[in-house]
Design a protein around this motif. Structure first.
Motif, PDB file in Angstrom:
ATOM      1  N   ARG A  43     -16.867   6.118-132.196  1.00  0.00           N
ATOM      2  CA  ARG A  43     -17.947   5.141-132.310  1.00  0.00           C
ATOM      3  C   ARG A  43     -19.026   5.500-131.300  1.00  0.00           C
ATOM      4  O   ARG A  43     -18.803   6.290-130.398  1.00  0.00           O
ATOM      5  CB  ARG A  43     -17.418   3.735-132.083  1.00  0.00           C
ATOM      6  CG  ARG A  43     -16.939   3.541-130.670  1.00  0.00           C
ATOM      7  CD  ARG A  43     -16.433   2.124-130.434  1.00  0.00           C
ATOM      8  NE  ARG A  43     -15.153   2.209-129.745  1.00  0.00           N
ATOM      9  CZ  ARG A  43     -14.015   1.769-130.223  1.00  0.00           C
ATOM     10  NH1 ARG A  43     -13.967   1.198-131.392  1.00  0.00           N
ATOM     11  NH2 ARG A  43     -12.916   1.893-129.558  1.00  0.00           N
ATOM     12  N   ILE A  44     -20.155   4.892-131.445  1.00  0.00           N
ATOM     13  CA  ILE A  44     -21.241   5.105-130.495  1.00  0.00           C
ATOM     14  C   ILE A  44     -21.160   3.982-129.470  1.00  0.00           C
ATOM     15  O   ILE A  44     -21.475   2.828-129.769  1.00  0.00           O
ATOM     16  CB  ILE A  44     -22.601   5.137-131.212  1.00  0.00           C
ATOM     17  CG1 ILE A  44     -22.607   6.259-132.248  1.00  0.00           C
ATOM     18  CG2 ILE A  44     -23.731   5.314-130.199  1.00  0.00           C
ATOM     19  CD1 ILE A  44     -23.818   6.275-133.146  1.00  0.00           C
ATOM     20  N   GLY A 100     -20.585  -1.143-127.102  1.00  0.00           N
ATOM     21  CA  GLY A 100     -20.212  -1.674-125.795  1.00  0.00           C
ATOM     22  C   GLY A 100     -21.270  -2.522-125.129  1.00  0.00           C
ATOM     23  O   GLY A 100     -21.028  -3.100-124.076  1.00  0.00           O
ATOM     24  N   ASN A 101     -22.444  -2.607-125.711  1.00  0.00           N
ATOM     25  CA  ASN A 101     -23.540  -3.378-125.114  1.00  0.00           C
ATOM     26  C   ASN A 101     -23.831  -4.605-125.964  1.00  0.00           C
ATOM     27  O   ASN A 101     -23.476  -4.675-127.132  1.00  0.00           O
ATOM     28  CB  ASN A 101     -24.798  -2.522-124.991  1.00  0.00           C
ATOM     29  CG  ASN A 101     -24.626  -1.411-123.968  1.00  0.00           C
ATOM     30  OD1 ASN A 101     -23.953  -1.591-122.975  1.00  0.00           O
ATOM     31  ND2 ASN A 101     -25.234  -0.275-124.233  1.00  0.00           N
ATOM     32  N   GLY A 102     -24.495  -5.555-125.363  1.00  0.00           N
ATOM     33  CA  GLY A 102     -24.870  -6.769-126.083  1.00  0.00           C
ATOM     34  C   GLY A 102     -23.908  -7.896-125.792  1.00  0.00           C
ATOM     35  O   GLY A 102     -22.983  -7.790-124.981  1.00  0.00           O
ATOM     36  N   LEU A 154     -19.306  -6.096-134.340  1.00  0.00           N
ATOM     37  CA  LEU A 154     -19.356  -4.649-134.543  1.00  0.00           C
ATOM     38  C   LEU A 154     -17.956  -4.045-134.604  1.00  0.00           C
ATOM     39  O   LEU A 154     -17.698  -3.138-135.396  1.00  0.00           O
ATOM     40  CB  LEU A 154     -20.194  -3.972-133.453  1.00  0.00           C
ATOM     41  CG  LEU A 154     -21.703  -4.101-133.593  1.00  0.00           C
ATOM     42  CD1 LEU A 154     -22.400  -3.502-132.372  1.00  0.00           C
ATOM     43  CD2 LEU A 154     -22.188  -3.438-134.862  1.00  0.00           C
ATOM     44  N   ALA A 155     -17.052  -4.545-133.763  1.00  0.00           N
ATOM     45  CA  ALA A 155     -15.667  -4.055-133.790  1.00  0.00           C
ATOM     46  C   ALA A 155     -15.021  -4.391-135.131  1.00  0.00           C
ATOM     47  O   ALA A 155     -14.321  -3.555-135.713  1.00  0.00           O
ATOM     48  CB  ALA A 155     -14.873  -4.664-132.643  1.00  0.00           C
TER      49      ALA A 155
END
Length: 175
Positions: free
Chosen positions: A90-91, A96-98, A106-107
């Motif tokens: 994943r990117i 990981g942000n937000g 997103l996960a």
């Protein structure tokens, strides 16, 4: 066993939290043991072929064919373990942000896409297996039925899809 600091013994180091497997319904030891077994078989077949080549200047045709098959199985089993442990690619900048709600969505989106992909591969590869069986396809190296190899693609793909569904559910429960 953790001893108090005054006992003169250093306490055991705890592994970092990201290295501890989260609880799952179906044990991750399945993928771990399959990896060990496949790697062991791959090493044995390859070593046997090296010995035979060294002493006889000939080769076992079956070892090369089985080695390719085992490498594919190893990649699929490793992918299943990565999915179950949420270690798939994943990117990190986006995942990981937000806010926590955004990261959770997103996960779940990632897990859903993986489940759909491998579910489709499982369904479509059943047709491949059926064609191999119906048309009596044989392997190029040693002439055994090709479906003996191809039957594992839908089975392992279904396993990966189910692991992704489990990850989707676990990510939905996460606070």
């Amino acid at each position: 066993m953790h001893l108090p600091p005054e006992s003169g013994h250093a306490p055991e180091a705890m592994p970092p939290l990201d290295e501890v497997d989260e609880p799952v319904k179906v044990t991750l030891k399945i993928e771990d043991w399959l990896t060990v077994i496949v790697m062991g078989a791959l090493a044995l077949f390859t070593f046997a072929n090296v010995l035979v080549r060294y002493f006889t200047s000939q080769s076992f045709a079956w070892t090369e064919e089985f080695s390719v098959f085992l490498m594919i199985v190893l990649a699929l089993v490793g992918s299943s373990a990565a999915i179950a442990r949420d270690r798939h690619i994943r990117i990190e900048y986006f995942s990981g942000n937000g806010s926590m709600a955004r990261r959770k969505k997103l996960a779940q989106l990632g897990a859903a896409m993986v489940a759909i992909l491998f579910g489709l591969i499982a369904v479509l590869s059943v047709r491949l297996v059926w064609d191999d069986y119906r048309f009596n396809e044989t392997s190029p190296g040693i002439g055994i039925p090709q479906w003996w190899y191809s039957i594992w693609l839908p089975i392992l793909s279904l396993g990966m899809a189910l692991r992704a569904v489990g990850l989707f559910i676990r990510r939905g429960r996460r606070a």
